[in-house]
Design a protein around this motif. Structure first.
Motif, short mmCIF file in Angstrom:
data_model
loop_
_atom_site.label_atom_id
_atom_site.label_comp_id
_atom_site.label_asym_id
_atom_site.label_seq_id
_atom_site.Cartn_x
_atom_site.Cartn_y
_atom_site.Cartn_z
N LEU A 242 -7.97 2.05 6.72
CA LEU A 242 -8.12 0.74 7.33
C LEU A 242 -8.04 -0.36 6.28
O LEU A 242 -7.42 -1.40 6.49
CB LEU A 242 -9.47 0.66 8.06
CG LEU A 242 -9.81 -0.68 8.71
CD1 LEU A 242 -8.80 -1.03 9.79
CD2 LEU A 242 -11.23 -0.66 9.26
N ILE A 243 -8.66 -0.13 5.14
CA ILE A 243 -8.65 -1.09 4.05
C ILE A 243 -7.91 -0.45 2.89
O ILE A 243 -8.45 0.34 2.13
CB ILE A 243 -10.08 -1.48 3.64
CG1 ILE A 243 -10.85 -2.06 4.83
CG2 ILE A 243 -10.06 -2.47 2.49
CD1 ILE A 243 -12.30 -2.35 4.55
N GLY A 244 -6.64 -0.76 2.78
CA GLY A 244 -5.80 -0.17 1.74
C GLY A 244 -4.57 -1.02 1.52
O GLY A 244 -4.34 -2.00 2.21
N SER A 245 -3.77 -0.62 0.55
CA SER A 245 -2.62 -1.44 0.16
C SER A 245 -1.30 -0.86 0.66
O SER A 245 -0.24 -1.31 0.25
CB SER A 245 -2.57 -1.57 -1.37
OG SER A 245 -2.48 -0.29 -1.97
N ASP A 252 -0.10 -4.60 10.02
CA ASP A 252 0.48 -5.83 9.47
C ASP A 252 1.94 -6.02 9.88
O ASP A 252 2.77 -6.43 9.07
CB ASP A 252 0.34 -5.85 7.94
CG ASP A 252 0.65 -7.22 7.35
OD1 ASP A 252 0.30 -8.23 7.97
OD2 ASP A 252 1.28 -7.26 6.27
N GLN A 253 2.23 -5.77 11.14
CA GLN A 253 3.56 -6.05 11.66
C GLN A 253 3.65 -7.54 12.03
O GLN A 253 2.69 -8.14 12.50
CB GLN A 253 3.84 -5.18 12.89
CG GLN A 253 3.84 -3.68 12.61
CD GLN A 253 4.97 -3.25 11.70
OE1 GLN A 253 6.13 -3.49 11.99
NE2 GLN A 253 4.62 -2.63 10.58
N ASP A 254 4.82 -8.11 11.86
CA ASP A 254 4.98 -9.55 12.07
C ASP A 254 4.65 -9.99 13.50
O ASP A 254 4.25 -11.13 13.72
CB ASP A 254 6.41 -9.97 11.73
CG ASP A 254 6.69 -9.93 10.23
OD1 ASP A 254 5.71 -9.90 9.44
OD2 ASP A 254 7.88 -9.91 9.85
N ALA A 282 -3.89 -6.56 4.53
CA ALA A 282 -2.46 -6.62 4.25
C ALA A 282 -2.23 -6.16 2.82
O ALA A 282 -3.13 -6.22 1.99
CB ALA A 282 -1.94 -8.05 4.46
N PRO A 283 -1.03 -5.74 2.51
CA PRO A 283 -0.76 -5.24 1.15
C PRO A 283 -0.98 -6.27 0.06
O PRO A 283 -1.25 -5.91 -1.08
CB PRO A 283 0.71 -4.81 1.22
CG PRO A 283 0.95 -4.52 2.66
CD PRO A 283 0.11 -5.50 3.42
N THR A 284 -0.86 -7.55 0.39
CA THR A 284 -1.04 -8.61 -0.60
C THR A 284 -1.88 -9.73 0.00
O THR A 284 -1.96 -9.87 1.24
CB THR A 284 0.29 -9.19 -1.08
OG1 THR A 284 0.92 -9.86 0.04
CG2 THR A 284 1.23 -8.10 -1.60
#
Length: 551
Positions: A242-245, A252-254, A282-284
């Motif tokens: 759930l919390i990762g990069s 996190d799809q647009d 989100a990754p960043t």
């Protein structure tokens, strides 16, 4: 100068609507996990009447708002995040009238109320899902979820290689041969957000609770509702978190941003500055900032900061990156150290209570909004020795996935007395409390100037009254030795943080101490400053300590 916030709905006098203040830009918001906060009917489980009775504690603490984790009707397969009816209160927590009473009392005390909304998935007891299962393949109700035939000769293999965040396949097969998607427990089927009925239903749910007076919503798994077209394989065996990069086809799809633009329009229809808060990963940080662009949600949890180790360089990078990314979209930064899904920061950061207190004063000195998790104001540690037979976290019972330690941060709060249940209510709380918590109760710490509770009360009072704390200009970094952070905020507020395990001496502009995280604060007599250092004070900063100074 004391910051002024507009009153919560229901508290303002008659007359023109209060002007917008952006209260959420620097609000301190306190998370309540209802099952573990306070028990009003003495059955061992926290409930809404218990919350209502204990709201004065939060007023006295000095927070601006409370966030309630789910109290909806639920079989409790995942602590209430498996919702069977989004418009009903689970009987173990009370009634809808009890919920309205909490909202009213909070507003009377000057507190806003944010509630959880869980849109990625529901309970397998939800009426829609039960009907979809009962009607079988081809049912129009199955279109509201992700039902698929399996792969393999007889459909015996899952439709793709996705894994549940809790461990194991993200698919469960029914007796009729079709599989349904659940990114979490099998009891939590994912909605299909491409279906108009799902979108309409949640807009209606938002209005239902806004009409009852809530001040906003914390959106659970805000990054998970939209899946990549075709539900493609991930192609690797790394466990989803759930919390990762990771970059994943179900996070996190647009497409999620169209949903939040729709929701923001609804929030803006209501008076009192109602808000949306994204539990998004989100990754960043730049990707995360997209959730709080103008016209979308107001805040997003800063898990990048939560996951930062107790290291001056790493913390400075996380702070700068967060402020830059969120400032670019005009959104406030948020800061959080603990919540109901992670190991309490007193334990997670290592270093014991001194380090936890230092981390709190650092967080509260940063520009933006801060989130507190129930019990951190008491200095509660993670409970790591719960017997297996009392654990209830679904991830604990899976072969892989998350650590299964979420029960340890959900142990009921100690309010008073010298032995369990410490005034929580009932004879036997739903999770057992440690025998050594007598000195951590609200009663024991109230009035003790060295206690963690009084540190939080003092810090929050200063944060509310000092013009250099809360929202405003970003930090101005000051020179500091390795392992130390030093920065200035508006109004001459200087914050210094020693993340090392040794005491340091720090040259600062002429300052006086406002507050130290270490109690009692005993600084040795400072030596004279060498002439080359210029006009400054040399200050002693103990290990794992944060101090607020005033120039």
């Amino acid at each position: 100068m004391t910051r002024q916030h507009s009153a919560p709905p229901g508290t303002a006098p008659a007359g023109p609507a209060a002007p917008a203040t952006g209260w959420w830009r620097d609000a301190v918001i306190y998370q309540i996990y209802p099952r573990s906060f306070a028990d009003g009917n003495e059955d061992g489980t926290g409930d809404l009447p218990g919350i209502r009775d204990r709201l004065p504690h939060l007023r006295d603490l000095g927070v601006d708002a409370v966030w309630l984790s789910p109290f909806y009707a639920s079989p409790q397969a995942d602590g209430g995040y498996d919702v069977a009816d989004y418009r009903a209160v689970d009987p173990r927590f009370g009634t809808l009238a009890d919920a309205e009473a909490v909202f009213r009392e909070a507003h009377r005390l000057g507190l806003r109320v944010i509630i959880d909304i869980v849109p990625n998935h529901c309970s397998d007891h939800h009426a829609w899902f039960r009907r979809a299962v009962a009607e079988g393949p081809g049912s129009v109700h199955r279109e509201r979820f992700h039902f698929r035939p399996g792969r393999g000769r007889d459909g015996e293999l899952p439709p793709n290689d996705w894994e549940s965040v809790f461990g194991g396949p993200a698919w469960t097969r029914l007796a009729d041969g079709e599989w349904y998607l659940h990114l979490f427990a099998p009891e939590q089927p994912d909605f299909n957000w491409d279906h108009p009925a799902v979108q309409d239903e949640f807009r209606s749910i938002l209005r239902f609770w806004l009409d009852l007076g809530v001040d906003g919503f914390r959106v659970d798994v805000a990054h998970g509702m939209v899946k990549a077209p075709g539900l493609p394989d991930i192609g690797h065996g790394e466990q989803a978190r759930l919390i990762g990069s990771q970059v994943l086809p179900f996070f996190d799809q647009d497409g999620v941003h169209a949903i939040y633009r729709s929701w923001r329009a609804i929030l803006d229809e209501y008076p009192g500055e109602r808000i949306g808060v994204a539990e998004a990963w989100a990754p960043t940080v730049e990707r995360l900032a997209r959730y709080v662009r103008p016209g979308e949600l107001h805040q997003g949890f800063n898990f990048h900061y939560l996951n930062t180790p107790w290291d001056a360089g790493a913390l400075r990078t996380a702070i700068d990156t967060s402020l830059t990314a969120l400032g670019a979209v005009g959104a406030p930064a948020t800061w959080v150290l603990s919540n109901h899904d992670v190991v309490r920061h007193r334990t997670r950061l290592g270093g014991g209570l001194d380090r936890a207190r230092a981390a709190t004063l650092l967080m509260l000195a940063l520009p933006g909004s801060a989130y507190l998790y129930q019990g951190e104001e008491l200095g509660l540690p993670e409970v790591t020795d719960l017997p297996d037979e009392v654990r209830q976290d679904p991830s604990f019972f899976r072969a892989s996935g998350q650590d299964g330690l979420r029960d340890g941060c959900r142990v009921p709060l100690p309010w008073s007395g010298t032995e369990p249940p410490y005034g929580f209510g009932g004879d036997k709380p739903w999770l057992p409390q440690p025998a050594g918590w007598a000195g951590l109760t609200v009663q024991a710490q109230t009035g003790d100037p060295t206690s963690t509770l009084e540190l939080y009360r003092t810090a929050l009072a200063l944060r509310r009254s000092h013009p250099g704390l809360g929202a405003g200009a970003a930090v101005e970094w000051l020179p500091a030795p390795d392992g130390v952070l030093a920065f200035r905020r508006p109004g001459g507020l200087v914050c210094t943080v020693n993340t090392t395990d040794t005491d340091v001496r720090l040259a600062l502009p002429p300052v006086r101490q406002l507050l130290s995280s270490r109690a009692p604060f005993t600084a040795p007599r400072d030596r004279a400053v060498p002439a080359a250092a210029g006009p400054a004070d040399v200050r002693h900063l103990p290990a794992d300590t944060t101090v607020w100074w005033q120039e």
